[in-house]
Design a protein around this motif. Structure first.
Motif, mmCIF file in Angstrom:
data_model
loop_
_atom_site.group_PDB
_atom_site.id
_atom_site.type_symbol
_atom_site.label_atom_id
_atom_site.label_comp_id
_atom_site.label_asym_id
_atom_site.label_seq_id
_atom_site.Cartn_x
_atom_site.Cartn_y
_atom_site.Cartn_z
ATOM 1 N N GLU A 19 7.460 21.501 -32.457
ATOM 2 C CA GLU A 19 6.945 20.629 -31.406
ATOM 3 C C GLU A 19 6.472 19.303 -32.001
ATOM 4 O OE1 GLU A 19 4.003 22.661 -29.161
ATOM 5 O OE2 GLU A 19 5.370 24.232 -28.468
ATOM 6 N N ARG A 20 6.022 19.328 -33.227
ATOM 7 C CA ARG A 20 5.607 18.091 -33.881
ATOM 8 C C ARG A 20 6.671 17.660 -34.868
ATOM 9 N NH1 ARG A 20 1.419 19.241 -38.554
ATOM 10 N NH2 ARG A 20 1.947 21.364 -39.175
ATOM 11 N N PRO A 21 6.722 16.386 -35.228
ATOM 12 C CA PRO A 21 7.760 15.914 -36.145
ATOM 13 C C PRO A 21 7.653 16.568 -37.518
ATOM 14 C CG PRO A 21 6.096 14.221 -35.777
ATOM 15 C CD PRO A 21 5.816 15.308 -34.802
ATOM 16 N N PRO A 40 13.576 7.881 -53.216
ATOM 17 C CA PRO A 40 13.589 9.323 -52.962
ATOM 18 C C PRO A 40 14.253 9.621 -51.620
ATOM 19 C CG PRO A 40 11.460 8.433 -52.374
ATOM 20 C CD PRO A 40 12.239 7.281 -52.952
ATOM 21 N N GLY A 41 14.471 10.891 -51.348
ATOM 22 C CA GLY A 41 15.048 11.293 -50.069
ATOM 23 C C GLY A 41 13.958 11.604 -49.063
ATOM 24 N N ARG A 42 14.037 10.972 -47.901
ATOM 25 C CA ARG A 42 13.058 11.221 -46.836
ATOM 26 C C ARG A 42 13.785 11.213 -45.499
ATOM 27 N NH1 ARG A 42 7.756 10.354 -48.834
ATOM 28 N NH2 ARG A 42 6.878 9.833 -46.798
ATOM 29 N N VAL A 43 13.617 12.288 -44.735
ATOM 30 C CA VAL A 43 14.258 12.416 -43.425
ATOM 31 C C VAL A 43 13.201 12.878 -42.431
ATOM 32 C CG1 VAL A 43 16.035 13.580 -42.063
ATOM 33 C CG2 VAL A 43 16.490 13.010 -44.455
ATOM 34 N N LEU A 44 12.993 12.089 -41.394
ATOM 35 C CA LEU A 44 12.028 12.431 -40.351
ATOM 36 C C LEU A 44 12.771 13.027 -39.163
ATOM 37 C CD1 LEU A 44 9.103 12.389 -39.276
ATOM 38 C CD2 LEU A 44 9.606 10.087 -38.356
ATOM 39 N N VAL A 45 12.381 14.220 -38.768
ATOM 40 C CA VAL A 45 13.034 14.957 -37.691
ATOM 41 C C VAL A 45 12.056 15.134 -36.537
ATOM 42 C CG1 VAL A 45 14.066 17.177 -37.048
ATOM 43 C CG2 VAL A 45 14.561 16.176 -39.296
ATOM 44 N N ALA A 63 2.674 14.821 -38.321
ATOM 45 C CA ALA A 63 3.897 15.403 -38.880
ATOM 46 C C ALA A 63 3.614 16.553 -39.832
ATOM 47 C CB ALA A 63 4.700 14.332 -39.600
ATOM 48 N N GLN A 64 4.529 17.513 -39.833
ATOM 49 C CA GLN A 64 4.556 18.550 -40.861
ATOM 50 C C GLN A 64 5.415 18.026 -42.005
ATOM 51 O OE1 GLN A 64 6.620 22.108 -39.667
ATOM 52 N NE2 GLN A 64 6.574 22.998 -41.732
ATOM 53 N N VAL A 65 4.886 18.031 -43.218
ATOM 54 C CA VAL A 65 5.630 17.526 -44.369
ATOM 55 C C VAL A 65 6.165 18.713 -45.167
ATOM 56 C CG1 VAL A 65 5.533 16.166 -46.477
ATOM 57 C CG2 VAL A 65 4.236 15.438 -44.462
#
Length: 437
Positions: A19-21, A40-45, A63-65
């Protein structure tokens, strides 16, 4: 006849999209458009979609990291040639039992388990190109996965394969030592009859049309390189499929049958073992994708070393296609043919799909280009070019992680430890496997 309701009773344990990003981070990310690494690699879903990517992508307050460490984020991989209804063993006679004795519910439940295994190996999309007795199981499995009651990759389904009487796709007509008074569901002869079969499989839910233009390896009743459909028949199949907005995947080992399919306007040639330079040049000119299943020869060598037994006719054809297929692959690279990724998984154990990428590299393809066959090229081939195959904003949140740097060691893709599809996490190992030294 559609897939049985038994398939729909499977329970999926994967969590729904958060439910949260979710911000996925790793040491690097593969840019499948440019064939380079981003660090670095970073992808926000957010939900089922990617909201942002790139080194400067920030985590929203809620967000959950998920930090995946010394790893590489990649788009979910794609396999454009699988058979989820099938999984052959070292005993060729099991092939007979699979086709002749198993009930439809049994076949469907087995296909669902193979789909789960394929997803967890990092393949978030597959094109299932059917079997001679398909019962539309791949169509039913596609629906079950879409509904969330089965766990597996996104499935582009063909339904039953089309082909000529007595041909490779009519394998029910003759089993080794057994004549069966029956024929495959997609078998027809003549342009008009094949048009009707195209309409019939589309009516029953097919996303793509699979047709056999030449002989095959495991069909005991034909030669591997024989042409089995006329130019008029292939013209009719392709014309009808394209009129119904379906692409056409053509099984073709033999050169003559492949050329007929290419001239007819086929979207892909599967296998392509005996393609000559003229055929490869024609493919490049017309933009036809080659889906070479060259890993099969390595699997068959493993089987023979374990003492597997095959009928003499099948064994002869196995020897015929091995080195020839590898040589064809090298020539296809040299001539700039567009090469997709398809393995024929089902003829060997599902979940080993990624091993073929290492063979692509071994035979002269760069690691980046090999990865692109299973991402950008296949995404376009399957008609999903705007949805999957690239990590960028707006795309489906299909993300996998592998240890280390796959551009230095392509075998890293065989050690997938994180899998997300449509924003759902299906695999997240407690610790990433160590990269190979």
């Amino acid at each position: 006849m559609l897939a049985p309701s038994a398939l729909l009773l499977l329970v999926v344990s994967a969590a729904a999209p958060a439910e949260r990003p979710v911000l996925l981070t790793a040491a690097r990310m593969f840019d499948s458009r440019g064939g380079t690494l981003v660090t670095p690699g970073r992808v926000l879903v957010r939900g089922e979609r990617i909201e942002a990517v790139g080194p400067k992508t920030a985590a929203p307050a809620d967000a959950q990291v998920v930090d995946l460490g010394d790893a590489t984020l990649l788009p979910g991989l794609i396999d454009a040639h699988v058979h989820l209804r099938l999984e052959l063993t070292d005993n060729y006679q099991d092939y007979d039992l699979e086709a002749l004795q198993k009930t439809v519910p049994e076949l469907a439940l087995e296909a669902a388990e193979r789909a789960r295994r394929t997803l967890r190996a990092g393949f978030t999309t597959v094109r299932d190109v059917g079997n001679e007795r398909e019962y539309f199981i791949n169509v039913g499995l596609r629906r079950a996965i879409q509904k969330g009651v089965a766990e597996g990759p996104r499935v582009i389904a063909s339904g039953p394969q089309l082909g000529a009487t007595g041909g490779h796709c009519d394998i029910m007509g003759f089993r080794e030592g057994v004549l069966v008074q029956d024929r495959g569901e997609g078998v027809a002869d003549g342009p008009d009859a094949l048009r009707e079969r195209v309409r019939w499989v589309v009516k029953n839910g097919a996303d793509v049309i699979k047709v056999c233009a030449t002989g095959g390896v495991l069909s005991a009743g034909d030669d591997v390189d024989t042409s089995q459909l006329t130019q008029a028949e292939l013209d009719a199949v392709v014309e009808e499929a394209h009129a119904l907005r379906r692409k056409v995947a053509v099984h073709a080992h033999g050169n003559t049958g492949a050329k007929r399919a290419i001239r007819a306007g086929a979207d892909s040639i599967e296998h392509g073992t005996f393609l000559d330079d003229e055929a490869l040049t024609l493919m490049r000119q017309k933009g036809v994708v080659l889906v070479p299943t060259i890993f099969l020869d390595r699997v068959r060598q493993e089987q023979l070393q374990r003492g597997a037994q095959f009928p003499p006719k099948v064994l002869q054809k196995m020897k015929q296609v091995g080195q020839t297929g590898r040589d064809m692959f090298r020539r296809a690279i040299q001539r700039g043919v567009k090469i997709g990724f398809g393995t024929d998984a089902g003829v060997f154990k599902h979940g080993r799909n990624a091993e073929q990428l290492a063979l692509f590299v071994e035979l002269g393809m760069s690691p980046a280009d090999a990865l692109r066959t299973a991402t950008t090229v296949d995404a376009e081939l399957l008609g999903l070019g705007s949805e999957v195959g690239v990590l960028e904003a707006g795309r489906r949140a299909d993300v996998i992680a592998v240890p280390g740097d796959p551009l230095r060691d392509i075998t890293a893709v065989q050690r997938v430890f994180f899998v997300m599809k449509d924003g759902r996490i299906y695999r997240q190992d407690a610790a990433a496997p160590a990269p190979k030294p």
